[in-house]
Design a protein around this motif. Sequence first.
Motif, PDB file in Angstrom:
ATOM      1  N   TRP A  26      31.628  35.420  45.386  1.00 44.41           N
ATOM      2  CA  TRP A  26      32.955  35.320  44.789  1.00 44.41           C
ATOM      3  C   TRP A  26      32.992  35.997  43.424  1.00 44.41           C
ATOM      4  N   MET A  27      31.882  35.998  42.738  1.00 44.96           N
ATOM      5  CA  MET A  27      31.864  36.617  41.423  1.00 44.96           C
ATOM      6  C   MET A  27      31.577  38.113  41.543  1.00 44.96           C
ATOM      7  N   VAL A  76      31.493  40.419  44.126  1.00 46.32           N
ATOM      8  CA  VAL A  76      32.305  41.377  44.880  1.00 46.32           C
ATOM      9  C   VAL A  76      33.568  41.779  44.114  1.00 46.32           C
ATOM     10  N   PRO A  77      34.403  40.832  43.716  1.00 47.19           N
ATOM     11  CA  PRO A  77      35.609  41.256  42.991  1.00 47.19           C
ATOM     12  C   PRO A  77      35.282  41.947  41.663  1.00 47.19           C
ATOM     13  N   LEU A  78      34.275  41.437  40.985  1.00 48.93           N
ATOM     14  CA  LEU A  78      33.940  42.044  39.698  1.00 48.93           C
ATOM     15  C   LEU A  78      33.530  43.496  39.871  1.00 48.93           C
ATOM     16  N   LEU A 108      34.276  45.432  42.304  1.00 48.72           N
ATOM     17  CA  LEU A 108      35.450  46.204  42.712  1.00 48.72           C
ATOM     18  C   LEU A 108      36.295  46.579  41.497  1.00 48.72           C
ATOM     19  N   THR A 109      36.556  45.594  40.652  1.00 48.20           N
ATOM     20  CA  THR A 109      37.349  45.878  39.458  1.00 48.20           C
ATOM     21  C   THR A 109      36.671  46.955  38.624  1.00 48.20           C
ATOM     22  N   ILE A 119      38.454  40.362  31.033  1.00 46.23           N
ATOM     23  CA  ILE A 119      37.205  39.651  31.343  1.00 46.23           C
ATOM     24  C   ILE A 119      36.323  39.563  30.095  1.00 46.23           C
ATOM     25  N   LEU A 147      36.144  33.298  34.670  1.00 50.97           N
ATOM     26  CA  LEU A 147      36.555  34.658  34.968  1.00 50.97           C
ATOM     27  C   LEU A 147      38.084  34.694  35.024  1.00 50.97           C
ATOM     28  N   PRO A 148      38.730  35.535  34.212  1.00 51.97           N
ATOM     29  CA  PRO A 148      40.185  35.521  34.265  1.00 51.97           C
ATOM     30  C   PRO A 148      40.678  36.048  35.614  1.00 51.97           C
ATOM     31  N   GLY A 160      41.797  39.574  36.089  1.00 42.90           N
ATOM     32  CA  GLY A 160      40.767  40.603  36.098  1.00 42.90           C
ATOM     33  C   GLY A 160      40.315  40.975  37.493  1.00 42.90           C
ATOM     34  N   VAL A 161      40.469  40.047  38.418  1.00 42.55           N
ATOM     35  CA  VAL A 161      40.058  40.351  39.778  1.00 42.55           C
ATOM     36  C   VAL A 161      41.245  40.291  40.734  1.00 42.55           C
ATOM     37  N   PRO A 201      41.244  43.382  43.340  1.00 43.56           N
ATOM     38  CA  PRO A 201      40.189  43.266  44.354  1.00 43.56           C
ATOM     39  C   PRO A 201      40.475  42.186  45.396  1.00 43.56           C
TER      40      PRO A 201
END
Lengths: 334, 309, 276
Positions: B24-25, B27-29, B31-32, B289, C118-119, C122-123, C126
């Motif tokens: 959860w942390m 993958v999106p991070l 990607l961003t 972030i 985590l804001p 920010g994601v 994604p």
Amino acid sequence: MGRITLQKVQKKFGDVEVIPPLDLEINDGEFVVFVGPSGCGKSTLLRLIAGLEDVSGGQINIDGEDATMVPPAKRKLAMVFQSYALYPHMTVRKNIAFPMRMAKMDPAEQNKRIENAAAALNLTDYLDRRPGQLSGGQRQRVAIGRAIVREPAAFLFDEPLSNLDAALRVGMRMEIGELHKKLDTTMIYVTHDQVEAMTMADKIVVLRAGHIEQVGSPLELYRTPRNTFVAGFIGSPKMNLIEGAAAAEHNAQTIGIRPEHLDVSTTAGKWEGTVGVAEHLGSDTFIHIHGIEGCDPMTVRAGGEVSVKHGDTVFLTPQAEHLHRFDAEGLRIA
Amino acid sequence: MATQSSRSAARIMMAPAVFLLLVWMLVPLSLTLILSFKRFLPLRGDRIGERGDGFGDFLLDYITGFPTLDWVGFQNFASFASSGAFADAVVTTLVIVGGVLAVSVIFGILLAMLLDQPMWGQGVVRILVIAPFFVMPTVSALVWKNMFMDPTNGLFSHLWRAFGADPVVWLSDVPMFSLILIISWQWLPFATLILLTAFQSLDSEQLEAAEMDGAGPFARFFFIALPHLSRAITIVILIQTIFLLAVFAEIFVTTGGAFGTRTLTYLIYQRVLESQNIGLGSAGGVYAIILANIVAIFLMRIVGKNLDR
Amino acid sequence: MARAVTTPRKALNTAIAWTIGILIFFPILWTVLTSFKTEAEAIANPPVFLFFDWTLENYGVVQERSNYMRFLWNSVIIAGGSTILGIIIAVPAAWSMAFVPSKRTKDILLWMLSTKMLPAVGVLYPIYLLCIELGVLDNRYALVVILMLINLPIIVWMLYTYFREIPGEILEAARMDGASLKDELLYVLTPMAVPGIASTLLLNFILAWNEAFWTLNLTSVDAAPLTAFIASYSSPEGLFFAKLSAASTMAIAPILILGWFSQKQLVRGLTFGAVK
């Protein structure tokens, strides 16, 4: 049966060696007390025997079988914890029944054992209460009841009386003693209180920093402490340890004399000193005496009626046959 | 302190939670982070691979760093940071966070002190005070916006007229004030509750000792109570900051970011979902972030210390 | 012990505290009252407080016009599902960390906490993109998973702080008594932890129910919960105060009631055990 043998048992937490390899033999039916100051490893040793901690080396045998890798429940040991560790959401009856329930014992047999244990421990009237509604002494008895019903090979007690007040402690001490006589099962009892050790044990194991300092019966330890540590630890008030000239007279580094083995006189004696505090207990008087070379203050146990007061000059004479001599390493000189 | 077998059991039991949060942390991070270095304007035809190819192809694109999108280096970061909107958003964010913090901490202390006094119906008052925290953000924003701040029919306009004044058009005339009011109303209960808990853990013997030592009520407050509260206050500030940096629904429902109420969060939201400038928005996301992490580090220090007790 | 105070002093405290309490509560009270008014009464000047014709009409209209039940059901599924799923995953993890701590336990806990910080924005893209690629945009089960992940750190933390209050000796006693790991969890830990688990459940249900970033951005029609339903009143129906109030009341009433039960745990849950 409950014969427990430790061979080269060792425990490390990370790089810290809490218990250097040690050997110990506990015979069936024996009441063994592990005693020592806090942090000496006595509870860890008990937990190793219980299986709550893994040994880092060595072997634990229970009744001749290697139990080193056996999980706690399978070692046929029962343990009474310092905090009693009763299950707060269960009644007394259910608490006592829990180990039998886990062993899937026949319910009729379970009930019989509960009734017996409750009768033996004066808990019959409290079986349907929860631990929260019981006094400290009653909780203690429930914890013992929970241990008894399993009919274990040995009982392990981890400072079971330290949460009780002084009066209750004396009572429970006797109850546990009685229980041992009645069940004739091996008991291993951990305490930091040398009085408990002296009054209850068949065999005392004195521990310091994970080392066994001495193993023996209470009187053996009292009469012939192997070193200055045991000498100072066993007995109350503590043995007076005297260094310097007085010790050199006896060809020793240190000599020890127990407070009860000193004769007091107001006129003449070997050592001269000044009375500091005198504690009158009624039956005895503990007098702390200052000004004696090599041991300050020196404690004397005198009769209850002795009348000395602060500042008096007194003379002390040790009873020669009770003098203990120790060498430079602190070891007893025979 | 336990046996080997219980340790390995523990590891297995911890695994699902750790694994899920890790995915959860990361993958999106990631990607961003990747997208923030890319030019990605879906409305102008930029595509990630060929759409409709299924998730497997998407994964392949993801792992290879989305080759169909142009790499633009730090351009997104530069243009996001240099735009006037960014500076405005940062100021707006700071004003809202600072304003709400000031209101909730100061009034929170006063309210906690008041609620700590002996009174009748303390439990009920507590419930009344805590209630706003449980109101969903969209509801509180909407209720305030319409029923209180509406310039014709809102309760405030009635009140103003009753005193012969011209009603204020709250959300366009004093938008920041209005937003701070609404958000503070939601967060004051939180601050009050935590500070009240802290107050109640203050040993009254300490206060009595201070009284015996000749400290008056103010001295007792400043020398005994306030230092005792300092930890709780710090925690309130840190936790609220993290939540306040992320305030979204209140703005979404009331002003929609107009009238200078566009916070950083809202700006990024607009870049990403409204104007669909994904690269730029992602760069903004990275800034957000970083900003949140600066606050988080302080919070974690405090929480971490507490773990060691 | 708090000292006894004089009655006038207590009366003064009471008066001030109640005034402030009612003032803070007033927007909620006013919303609830307005929901029972007619539209004309709702905007009347001077406002009517209690003496109006109480009516349930607005509730009927809201339900009829917007299919309130569907939004409610989505909220229940999303909040309830994410909470229960989170608890199932978190109980074993919290057990491990509380009773078999290792050197890394603290780091893991803090790291989990950091993911919570985590804001979301920010994601945002994604997650949005992943939802599209997986075909789960506007899908309530996707939201169940996402909100579970968002609240998982809090759930683990809350359970951890509760579990840590259970003396480890009790679990060791159970082990000595012959309980397997399963028995230990089932017969000893869980019953003792029920209050803690219940309050964790409650608080996280509330947090998930009120979550208004992902629920607004990842739903449109099918999966929209009450947060989105209310946001849709933003305009122009928002001008119908009575109906807006009825909709709002329905959205917040269940949670207000639950919330009042959980206020004690709230402090603990949201401060990660740092304030007790």
